[in-house]
Write a protein that holds these residues in place. Sequence first.
Motif, PDB file in Angstrom:
ATOM      1  N   THR A 133      -6.597   3.031   1.404  1.00  0.00           N
ATOM      2  CA  THR A 133      -5.516   2.791   2.361  1.00  0.00           C
ATOM      3  C   THR A 133      -6.077   2.591   3.769  1.00  0.00           C
ATOM      4  O   THR A 133      -5.560   1.780   4.539  1.00  0.00           O
ATOM      5  CB  THR A 133      -4.503   3.947   2.355  1.00  0.00           C
ATOM      6  N   ALA A 165       0.940   3.959  -3.095  1.00  0.00           N
ATOM      7  CA  ALA A 165       0.587   5.356  -2.832  1.00  0.00           C
ATOM      8  C   ALA A 165       1.710   6.288  -3.285  1.00  0.00           C
ATOM      9  O   ALA A 165       1.468   7.296  -3.960  1.00  0.00           O
ATOM     10  CB  ALA A 165       0.294   5.558  -1.343  1.00  0.00           C
ATOM     11  N   TRP A 216      -2.835   5.412   9.858  1.00  0.00           N
ATOM     12  CA  TRP A 216      -1.496   4.867   9.660  1.00  0.00           C
ATOM     13  C   TRP A 216      -0.567   5.356  10.769  1.00  0.00           C
ATOM     14  O   TRP A 216      -0.633   6.506  11.199  1.00  0.00           O
ATOM     15  CB  TRP A 216      -0.933   5.305   8.308  1.00  0.00           C
ATOM     16  N   THR A 236      -2.360   9.023   2.501  1.00  0.00           N
ATOM     17  CA  THR A 236      -2.485   7.766   3.243  1.00  0.00           C
ATOM     18  C   THR A 236      -3.555   7.901   4.319  1.00  0.00           C
ATOM     19  O   THR A 236      -4.021   9.002   4.634  1.00  0.00           O
ATOM     20  CB  THR A 236      -1.139   7.381   3.894  1.00  0.00           C
ATOM     21  N   ASP A 250       0.833  -1.209   0.000  1.00  0.00           N
ATOM     22  CA  ASP A 250       0.000   0.000   0.000  1.00  0.00           C
ATOM     23  C   ASP A 250       0.864   1.255   0.000  1.00  0.00           C
ATOM     24  O   ASP A 250       0.568   2.234  -0.695  1.00  0.00           O
ATOM     25  CB  ASP A 250      -0.924   0.000   1.217  1.00  0.00           C
ATOM     26  N   ALA A 251       1.961   1.249   0.797  1.00  0.00           N
ATOM     27  CA  ALA A 251       2.854   2.407   0.853  1.00  0.00           C
ATOM     28  C   ALA A 251       3.513   2.656  -0.498  1.00  0.00           C
ATOM     29  O   ALA A 251       3.585   3.802  -0.975  1.00  0.00           O
ATOM     30  CB  ALA A 251       3.919   2.191   1.931  1.00  0.00           C
TER      31      ALA A 251
END
Length: 529
Positions: A259, A41, A115, A111, A37-38
């Motif tokens: 996210t 993004a 997080w 994000t 996901d990081a």
Amino acid sequence: MLRASAIMAAGTMVSRLTGFLRTAVLAAAIGTFALGDAYNAAYQIPFILFDLLIGGVLSSVIVPMIVRAKKRDADGGQAFEQRLMTLAIVVLTLIAAVGVLLARPIMELYTASNWSSYKIDVASTLARFILPQIAFFGIGAMAGAILNTRDRFAAPMWAPVLNNLVVIGVAIAYLAVGSSDIEHVTHQDLTLLGVGTTAGIVVQSIVLVIALHRAGFRFRPRLGLRDTGLGETARTAVWTFAYVGITQFGFWVTTKLATGAGERAPGAGNSSYSYAFQLFQLPYGIIAVSVITAMLPRMSRYVADGEFDAARTEFGSGVRLVSSVIVPAGLLLMVLGPAVTTLIFSWGNMTAANALYIGNVLQVFGLALVPFSIFQLLLRVFYSFGDTKTPALIAGVNVAINASLSLIAYFTLPARYIVIGLAFAFTLTYVIGSGIAWLLASRRIRGLGGRSVASGLSRMYVAAIPAAVVALAVLWLTREITPITALSSAVILAAGGGFGLLLYLLAAHRMRVTEVSSIIGLVTSRVGR
């Protein structure tokens, strides 16, 4: 149009297929959990900033301005091209530098709010390595635009393939030495991933610059902007910038929610949405984009000459030609989506469950394939009139609908179903948006031949439904014998997809769907040669 589209589709197909090989290897290396996901993004940020700054105006504004400068200026537009290239290099390099400095605030914006600080640090580190791509995007895109005005299409078509091959090599190296667990990833891992991703864009840009040099372009920095026509370019581009900005706001909402979903249900977040969307874009990118590219100049000439009947015929032909491939592709994606993603993504650090989930998202996107493609074709009706305002206003309506439905999905669905809900929100948005765009475009051009288009679409669906049934039967039979694995998925796609496609071609040919007959004729003539 069919011949021109086929030539462009060939290069696009190779580019997209190597792009999906790249996506599959990357997914195997980094997975679809927090690190995936990081990365996804951070990877999207250069595309977003580039689109906001220049990408949206290349085809609609800059290319026509270069063509006019070639006719108007005594030097054949050479100085104008050099000023454009200089401006792109200077502005986008500055933007890339500022982006690197502001990487953490940018990643905090895209994000999820839940997080941890450590995960944002990882995403920010990746962004710092990836954001310099903006400058190289600009150089490559401007070189590609100038090449297109000189009728040189090969390099812009094939250069992305080299980019994909570089990143595939980087992903294989990362799979061997890197970690897919965000809690254990090292700075060296992030450097390999980030710098390697940027290296692919650098190679792509170098190839385009070399091709531009071989086409006769000689770069000389020119900073003077007075009496160059760039002011007119900026005024023409205002609504195009608005369109891009509105659509990117919608993308921000989707990324933020996806996210967040991935944090609540690991493996069902932004990576799953991104990978499914890339697969969904494959038929559109190969077929619809090629037809759109061939259709727009012809429609623009007809509109300029006041030949609205010819423009309507051109639009109807484009819709039917695109739909002849998109209709069966959409239905087959709805049936075979899990088999497609299991074959592509169930490797390395990806699990079969992760791959199946991406397939479920892809099945929902299959519903959107026809309305999304028709919507993009409808926008070209407005562009043929030089109208960039109406598409921007329609985009605003689309984003409002999509954001509202996405928020409803986020706050009402179980965490694991949120991304599937986001895909369904996308589908409903383009069903409604294409209806609105059709009404407005029909008024502008005094009719779009709706009956003819509806008749063609209905016959294509009738021909495609048996194909979907065959694919579904093969899927059911295979699952009764064995679970879905990469091997069984290959069998399902070869048997269900292959027989289904053959059945569609035969049925459409017998039902006299002329677009399918034309495609068959083109392919058989090329094979005969």
